[in-house]
Design a protein around this motif. Structure first.
Motif, PDB file in Angstrom:
ATOM      1  N   THR A 175       0.833  -1.209   0.000  1.00  0.00           N
ATOM      2  CA  THR A 175       0.000   0.000   0.000  1.00  0.00           C
ATOM      3  C   THR A 175       0.862   1.250   0.000  1.00  0.00           C
ATOM      4  OG1 THR A 175      -1.802  -1.132   1.155  1.00  0.00           O
ATOM      5  CG2 THR A 175      -1.768   1.268   1.277  1.00  0.00           C
ATOM      6  N   ASP A 176       1.896   1.264   0.846  1.00  0.00           N
ATOM      7  CA  ASP A 176       2.768   2.428   0.913  1.00  0.00           C
ATOM      8  C   ASP A 176       3.543   2.637  -0.386  1.00  0.00           C
ATOM      9  OD1 ASP A 176       1.889   2.966   3.425  1.00  0.00           O
ATOM     10  OD2 ASP A 176       3.647   2.160   4.465  1.00  0.00           O
ATOM     11  N   LEU A 177       3.956   1.538  -1.023  1.00  0.00           N
ATOM     12  CA  LEU A 177       4.633   1.655  -2.313  1.00  0.00           C
ATOM     13  C   LEU A 177       3.715   2.305  -3.347  1.00  0.00           C
ATOM     14  CD1 LEU A 177       6.482  -1.771  -2.768  1.00  0.00           C
ATOM     15  CD2 LEU A 177       7.543   0.485  -2.623  1.00  0.00           C
ATOM     16  N   LEU A 178       2.470   1.853  -3.383  1.00  0.00           N
ATOM     17  CA  LEU A 178       1.538   2.347  -4.396  1.00  0.00           C
ATOM     18  C   LEU A 178       1.116   3.783  -4.137  1.00  0.00           C
ATOM     19  CD1 LEU A 178      -0.709  -0.830  -4.806  1.00  0.00           C
ATOM     20  CD2 LEU A 178       1.284  -0.146  -6.156  1.00  0.00           C
ATOM     21  N   LEU A 179       1.126   4.187  -2.877  1.00  0.00           N
ATOM     22  CA  LEU A 179       0.749   5.559  -2.534  1.00  0.00           C
ATOM     23  C   LEU A 179       1.940   6.511  -2.542  1.00  0.00           C
ATOM     24  CD1 LEU A 179      -1.806   4.944   0.366  1.00  0.00           C
ATOM     25  CD2 LEU A 179      -2.297   5.569  -2.010  1.00  0.00           C
ATOM     26  N   GLY A 180       3.140   5.996  -2.792  1.00  0.00           N
ATOM     27  CA  GLY A 180       4.320   6.840  -2.835  1.00  0.00           C
ATOM     28  C   GLY A 180       4.864   7.207  -1.475  1.00  0.00           C
ATOM     29  N   ARG A 181       4.464   6.471  -0.440  1.00  0.00           N
ATOM     30  CA  ARG A 181       4.957   6.771   0.907  1.00  0.00           C
ATOM     31  C   ARG A 181       6.330   6.166   1.178  1.00  0.00           C
ATOM     32  NH1 ARG A 181      -0.493   4.734   3.890  1.00  0.00           N
ATOM     33  NH2 ARG A 181      -1.867   6.490   3.387  1.00  0.00           N
ATOM     34  N   GLN A 182       6.765   5.266   0.297  1.00  0.00           N
ATOM     35  CA  GLN A 182       8.028   4.573   0.522  1.00  0.00           C
ATOM     36  C   GLN A 182       9.007   5.001  -0.567  1.00  0.00           C
ATOM     37  OE1 GLN A 182       7.745   2.012   3.328  1.00  0.00           O
ATOM     38  NE2 GLN A 182       9.737   2.968   3.328  1.00  0.00           N
ATOM     39  N   SER A 183       9.191   6.319  -0.715  1.00  0.00           N
ATOM     40  CA  SER A 183       9.968   6.835  -1.842  1.00  0.00           C
ATOM     41  C   SER A 183      11.473   6.849  -1.577  1.00  0.00           C
ATOM     42  CB  SER A 183       9.497   8.252  -2.194  1.00  0.00           C
ATOM     43  OG  SER A 183       9.599   9.105  -1.057  1.00  0.00           O
ATOM     44  N   HIS A 184      11.891   6.853  -0.315  1.00  0.00           N
ATOM     45  CA  HIS A 184      13.317   6.904  -0.003  1.00  0.00           C
ATOM     46  C   HIS A 184      13.901   5.498  -0.020  1.00  0.00           C
ATOM     47  CE1 HIS A 184      17.056   7.506   2.236  1.00  0.00           C
ATOM     48  NE2 HIS A 184      16.965   8.773   1.872  1.00  0.00           N
ATOM     49  N   ALA A 185      14.922   5.293  -0.848  1.00  0.00           N
ATOM     50  CA  ALA A 185      15.480   3.943  -1.041  1.00  0.00           C
ATOM     51  C   ALA A 185      16.027   3.372   0.262  1.00  0.00           C
ATOM     52  CB  ALA A 185      16.566   3.974  -2.104  1.00  0.00           C
ATOM     53  N   GLY A 186      16.688   4.186   1.065  1.00  0.00           N
ATOM     54  CA  GLY A 186      17.252   3.692   2.318  1.00  0.00           C
ATOM     55  C   GLY A 186      16.184   3.251   3.291  1.00  0.00           C
ATOM     56  N   THR A 187      15.096   4.010   3.373  1.00  0.00           N
ATOM     57  CA  THR A 187      13.991   3.641   4.256  1.00  0.00           C
ATOM     58  C   THR A 187      13.357   2.339   3.796  1.00  0.00           C
ATOM     59  OG1 THR A 187      13.559   5.983   4.667  1.00  0.00           O
ATOM     60  CG2 THR A 187      11.808   4.426   5.236  1.00  0.00           C
ATOM     61  N   LEU A 188      13.202   2.194   2.489  1.00  0.00           N
ATOM     62  CA  LEU A 188      12.611   0.964   1.945  1.00  0.00           C
ATOM     63  C   LEU A 188      13.486  -0.243   2.257  1.00  0.00           C
ATOM     64  CD1 LEU A 188      10.539  -0.557   0.262  1.00  0.00           C
ATOM     65  CD2 LEU A 188      11.774   0.150  -1.797  1.00  0.00           C
TER      66      LEU A 188
END
Length: 420
Positions: A175-188
């Protein structure tokens, strides 16, 4: 008057008190006995052969506790109590958390039991009568039976919770990927480490929905569905496609995830078998959209245009296909004025590798605005067979036949957009 002592009848069990001496002698050999148990377990069970020092110490402490408890119960003709059962159940729960195979955990107790009786036979035959040995075996087998049931229960119940928690967490990640909430590569990356998972470098993204009943005037199109229907649709295609993707996946790599967003089922799959997907949606009366080559960075936009395309594609589209591809979605986004519409992407999405082939573009333009190949050939000053060859190449490369209404419109839109 002197009281006469009557000796026990031959073969009768010695008084229970007499077992305490045998227990003391056996426990004096506890270190050697436990070493023998550990060696047998490591030798017989591969899952235990490569445990680290902390894990080995934990296994050893459980073996020591079990050995002492069995001997204590034997010495008093006792039985496991509720606290013992809770202890074994907690062992199962811990083993579920560290993902040690349940079969290996249960077998470790059986291997230890065999090693125990071998040791008793070798070193303590003179201290334990046949009757006492039989009683000891009954105690150990009873403990083995009850502990196995408790370990199984703890393992299974904890495993279900962990599975549900991990599934819930993975769905939250999607869900966060699709909503753009997980945009920072390090956080992901940090979040994936917490979930003990990896994303493929690129993946395929699907949105699916049950189709509304078709009528002569209106072909099948996406139906207005509730969460349960959308969930079933996503789960159906994910389960079937994941079986194909999992075979080529790395150990921790996620091969599929699915959830429900915006009233439609959404699935991430490592690599979709398009032929199988077409059969699935047709056989189960679904409609869908498929975007390939999606990454964590592109997922939000791809998801938005997929959901929009599924909802806003005209009946003309659904007459020709059940699964929309990237070209279809880019065209629908452009002609319906979606905020993510990008004219520059349309030609690439519809024409693919032929987007920059001048002969193909000129031929397609001539065909669209002519009445058949001979007229187009005359405009281009080539032989009609040359036009037909180029059209066959176009259809084979793009999967679109320019003679059908929707594909003709998609090609026309791509040409216009690329010239704007």
């Amino acid at each position: 008057m002197t009281k006469k002592t009557v000796p026990p009848a031959q073969g009768a069990a010695p008084p229970v008190a007499d077992r305490r001496g045998a227990v003391a002698r056996i426990l004096a050999d506890e270190t050697g006995m436990v070493d023998a148990f550990m060696a047998a377990i490591a030798r017989e069970i591969p899952a235990y052969a490569n445990l680290d020092a902390r894990q080995l110490e934990e296994v050893r402490s459980i073996i020591v506790w079990t050995l002492r408890r069995v001997l204590e119960l034997w010495s008093v003709d006792g039985a496991l109590g509720p606290e013992d059962i809770r202890m074994f159940r907690s062992v199962g729960a811990v083993r579920a958390r560290d993902a040690r195979p349940l079969a290996a955990v249960l077998r470790a107790y059986r291997v230890a039991a065999l090693a125990f009786f071998d040791r008793i036979g070798e070193r303590f035959a003179d201290a334990v009568s046949v009757r006492d040995l039989s009683a000891l075996a009954r105690v150990w087998l009873t403990v083995l039976d009850q502990s196995s049931e408790a370990i199984f229960d703890g393992y299974e119940s904890t495993g279900r919770v962990l599975s549900e928690d991990r599934e819930r967490s993975l769905r939250g990640l999607l869900t966060d990927l699709l909503l753009g909430r997980q945009s920072h590569a390090g956080t992901l990356r940090a979040r994936l480490r917490e979930l003990d998972a990896e994303l493929p470098s690129s993946f395929d993204l699907m949105v699916v929905s049950p189709a509304a009943p078709a009528t002569p005037a209106a072909p099948a199109s996406p139906a207005a569905t509730g969460p349960d229907q959308a969930e079933r649709a996503a789960a159906l295609v994910t389960a079937a496609l994941d079986a194909r993707a999992a075979g080529a996946a790395a150990e921790l790599e996620l091969t599929s995830l699915h959830t429900v967003m915006d009233g439609v089922g959404v699935a991430l799959v490592k690599a979709v078998d398009v032929t199988l997907l077409d059969r699935l949606v047709t056989g189960h009366d679904l409609t869908g959209a498929l975007l390939t080559g999606v990454t964590a960075a592109t997922a939000p936009r791809d998801h938005r245009i997929a959901v929009h395309g599924l909802r806003h594609a005209s009946p003309l589209v659904w007459t020709e296909r059940r699964v929309l591809d990237r070209g279809d979605l880019e065209v629908v986004a452009l002609v319906t004025g979606h905020p993510d519409a990008d004219p520059g992407r349309v030609a690439e999405a519809v024409l693919g590798p032929l987007a920059h082939d001048a002969d193909t573009r000129r031929t397609l333009d001539a065909v669209i605005y002519s009445d058949g190949a001979p007229t187009a050939a005359a405009r281009l000053h080539v032989h009609p067979q040359t036009v037909r060859y180029r059209l066959r190449r176009l259809a084979a490369t793009t999967g679109r036949d320019p003679r059908t209404p929707w594909n003709r419109f998609a090609f026309q839109t791509a040409l216009l957009a690329s010239n704007s």
